[in-house]
Design a protein around this motif. Structure first.
Motif, mmCIF file in Angstrom:
data_model
loop_
_atom_site.group_PDB
_atom_site.id
_atom_site.type_symbol
_atom_site.label_atom_id
_atom_site.label_comp_id
_atom_site.label_asym_id
_atom_site.label_seq_id
_atom_site.Cartn_x
_atom_site.Cartn_y
_atom_site.Cartn_z
ATOM 1 N N GLU A 290 -47.862 -9.309 19.646
ATOM 2 C CA GLU A 290 -46.496 -9.414 18.855
ATOM 3 C C GLU A 290 -47.475 -10.807 18.188
ATOM 4 O O GLU A 290 -47.470 -11.263 17.102
ATOM 5 C CB GLU A 290 -45.726 -9.881 18.916
ATOM 6 C CG GLU A 290 -44.754 -8.738 19.781
ATOM 7 C CD GLU A 290 -44.347 -7.173 18.842
ATOM 8 O OE1 GLU A 290 -44.337 -7.223 17.357
ATOM 9 O OE2 GLU A 290 -44.399 -6.425 18.889
ATOM 10 N N ASN A 291 -47.845 -11.715 18.952
ATOM 11 C CA ASN A 291 -47.968 -12.579 18.961
ATOM 12 C C ASN A 291 -49.411 -12.858 17.855
ATOM 13 O O ASN A 291 -49.602 -13.301 17.017
ATOM 14 C CB ASN A 291 -48.499 -13.935 19.914
ATOM 15 C CG ASN A 291 -47.199 -14.108 20.235
ATOM 16 O OD1 ASN A 291 -46.739 -14.253 20.277
ATOM 17 N ND2 ASN A 291 -47.130 -14.935 21.687
ATOM 18 N N ARG A 292 -50.130 -12.214 18.673
ATOM 19 C CA ARG A 292 -51.817 -11.579 17.679
ATOM 20 C C ARG A 292 -50.829 -11.039 15.743
ATOM 21 O O ARG A 292 -51.784 -11.994 14.674
ATOM 22 C CB ARG A 292 -52.025 -10.390 17.988
ATOM 23 C CG ARG A 292 -53.112 -10.744 19.067
ATOM 24 C CD ARG A 292 -54.034 -9.860 19.199
ATOM 25 N NE ARG A 292 -54.299 -10.133 20.817
ATOM 26 C CZ ARG A 292 -55.697 -10.883 21.069
ATOM 27 N NH1 ARG A 292 -56.573 -11.584 19.264
ATOM 28 N NH2 ARG A 292 -56.275 -11.456 21.519
ATOM 29 N N LYS A 293 -50.199 -10.421 16.160
ATOM 30 C CA LYS A 293 -49.653 -9.216 14.619
ATOM 31 C C LYS A 293 -48.696 -11.033 13.801
ATOM 32 O O LYS A 293 -49.000 -11.049 12.389
ATOM 33 C CB LYS A 293 -48.079 -8.517 14.280
ATOM 34 C CG LYS A 293 -49.340 -7.188 15.293
ATOM 35 C CD LYS A 293 -48.021 -6.225 15.074
ATOM 36 C CE LYS A 293 -46.915 -6.539 16.515
ATOM 37 N NZ LYS A 293 -46.014 -5.547 16.611
ATOM 38 N N GLU A 294 -48.499 -11.538 14.825
ATOM 39 C CA GLU A 294 -48.105 -13.082 14.062
ATOM 40 C C GLU A 294 -49.000 -13.973 13.423
ATOM 41 O O GLU A 294 -48.173 -14.335 12.413
ATOM 42 C CB GLU A 294 -46.450 -13.793 15.002
ATOM 43 C CG GLU A 294 -45.376 -12.636 15.028
ATOM 44 C CD GLU A 294 -44.620 -12.825 13.923
ATOM 45 O OE1 GLU A 294 -44.784 -13.416 13.364
ATOM 46 O OE2 GLU A 294 -43.926 -11.950 14.071
#
Length: 410
Positions: A290-294
């Motif tokens: 999820e952090n990568r997408k953010e």
């Protein structure tokens, strides 16, 4: 082993390459050729309830031969091959008693399968290998898995003294383009859990895979004569390059391993006026995913502030880590592990740096770890499979069926 060789070769010589640009299921008409062959073969060996639907999904049943209640289990494999390399006119070559030296795949083109580069070959000295002729892929991914499942079912039918519960088998199209489970009818399949026979090296047992998303970035520019461009031109290719350079440079496929995630630029097409870039985003850890997408969203937002909204981003989740669905029923992994150990196979439990039908099926209600099928170097001309590995995978399927029935005996 000869029956396994003959069956495998009869499958790989049928061209079943899938096509991501197609909107049909299956994505190519030629996948029907093997699908119909498999239906006929399942009936011929004595499987029951053999069916094929309008999208070429095949299911069949081996009824229980015990009186006590045993959970219905399944085995799944896919019959398409990768669009990454030609699957037309496959000409398998059989190498008996492999001596550990270079294998000449194609004399005319001087294509050599060498342990100097592919060290895993040395694991199979003295065994029988099936290779390509250097001009196509082989198709062990996943026709080895299909071979093993059909062979195991035939063995159980011919050896009723081996006790087992109800077993369901399922063969799918289009796994190689990420659609293998999209139209799989889990309710119709009716198993409490299943195993995909779609791994590589003998011993592999996998219940973790990447969380996966795809991203499409479109950058709009403005073309102006370069001699008069100051303050006017907006070069979409340069903005796209700027975006790429803001991503972590070491978090790419060629610099990561194990559970390390990455951003992977898979395609880029551009001009001054417009550039379109496609990425895949991968991570085993859900929070990190999820952090990568953010992070990608933040980079795009920052660029839009600088370039007046020139950048658009579309992100679509593709599949998730099956671990969260398998861990609550972890005994299904333990049964597979026990089956391997009882056959003298050392389990290699590791995360998949990719996905399988099983990852999607697990989130559709069918927990589905992945077991080795035996092949190596998938999706290219150096693909090969040891026949002994296919034989062992067949034995693992039989043993899982036997152990499951024994585990639930009153």
């Amino acid at each position: 082993m000869q029956s396994i060789i003959d069956r495998f070769i009869s499958y790989v010589t049928v061209d079943t390459q899938s096509d991501a640009s197609s909107s049909t299921t299956p994505s190519t008409q030629k996948q029907w050729d093997l699908a119909h062959k498999l239906v006929a073969e399942l009936k011929a060996i004595g499987m029951q309830d053999v069916s094929i639907d309008e999208h070429a999904y095949i299911m069949a049943t081996l009824p229980s031969n015990v009186s006590h209640d045993v959970p219905t289990i399944g085995f799944v494999a896919h019959f398409d091959t990768s669009p990454d390399f030609s699957g037309t006119n496959v000409k398998p070559q059989i190498v008996q008693n492999y001596d550990g030296k270079d294998i000449l795949l194609n004399a005319e083109q001087n294509i050599v399968l060498s342990p100097d580069y592919f060290e895993d070959l040395l694991l199979y000295k003295g065994q029988t290998l099936i290779t390509t002729d250097g001009t196509t892929l082989l198709g062990a991914d996943d026709k080895a898995g299909i071979t093993e499942i059909v062979s195991a079912m035939e063995y159980l039918i011919n050896h009723p003294e081996i006790k087992h519960g109800t077993i369901r088998v399922g063969f799918t199209p289009d796994e190689e383009i990420g659609r293998g489970a999209h139209k799989f009818d889990v309710e119709k399949f009716g198993a409490q859990w299943a195993y995909t026979m779609d791994g590589s090296q003998i011993g592999e047992l996998e219940y973790e895979n990447f969380n996966a998303a795809g991203a499409v970035i479109t950058v709009k520019g403005r073309s102006v004569h370069p001699g008069y461009a100051k303050g006017k031109m907006v070069n979409s290719m340069r903005i796209t390059s700027e975006l790429i350079n803001k991503l972590p440079s070491k978090e790419v496929p060629e610099r990561t391993e194990g559970r390390e995630g990455f951003f992977h630029l898979t395609d880029i097409q551009g001009s001054i006026e417009e550039t379109r870039a496609q990425f895949i985003i991968r991570d085993h850890d859900r929070e990190a995913f999820e952090n990568r997408k953010e992070l990608l969203k933040k980079i795009v937002n920052d660029l839009n502030q600088q370039y007046n909204g020139a950048v658009t981003l579309e992100i679509k989740d593709q599949y998730f880590n099956m671990r969260e669905k398998v861990e609550p029923v972890f005994h299904i992994v333990e049964i597979a592990e026990q089956a391997m150990k009882s056959l003298g196979i050392t389990p290699i439990i590791k995360p998949i740096r990719g996905g399988t039908d099983g990852s999607q099926l697990s989130f559709m209600g069918l927990p589905c770890p992945n077991i080795f099928a035996g092949g190596h170097n998938f999706h290219g001309k150096y693909e090969y499979v040891p026949v002994e590995s296919m034989q062992k995978a067949t034995e693992v399927i039989v043993k899982i069926a036997e152990l499951t029935a024994s585990k639930y005996k009153q």
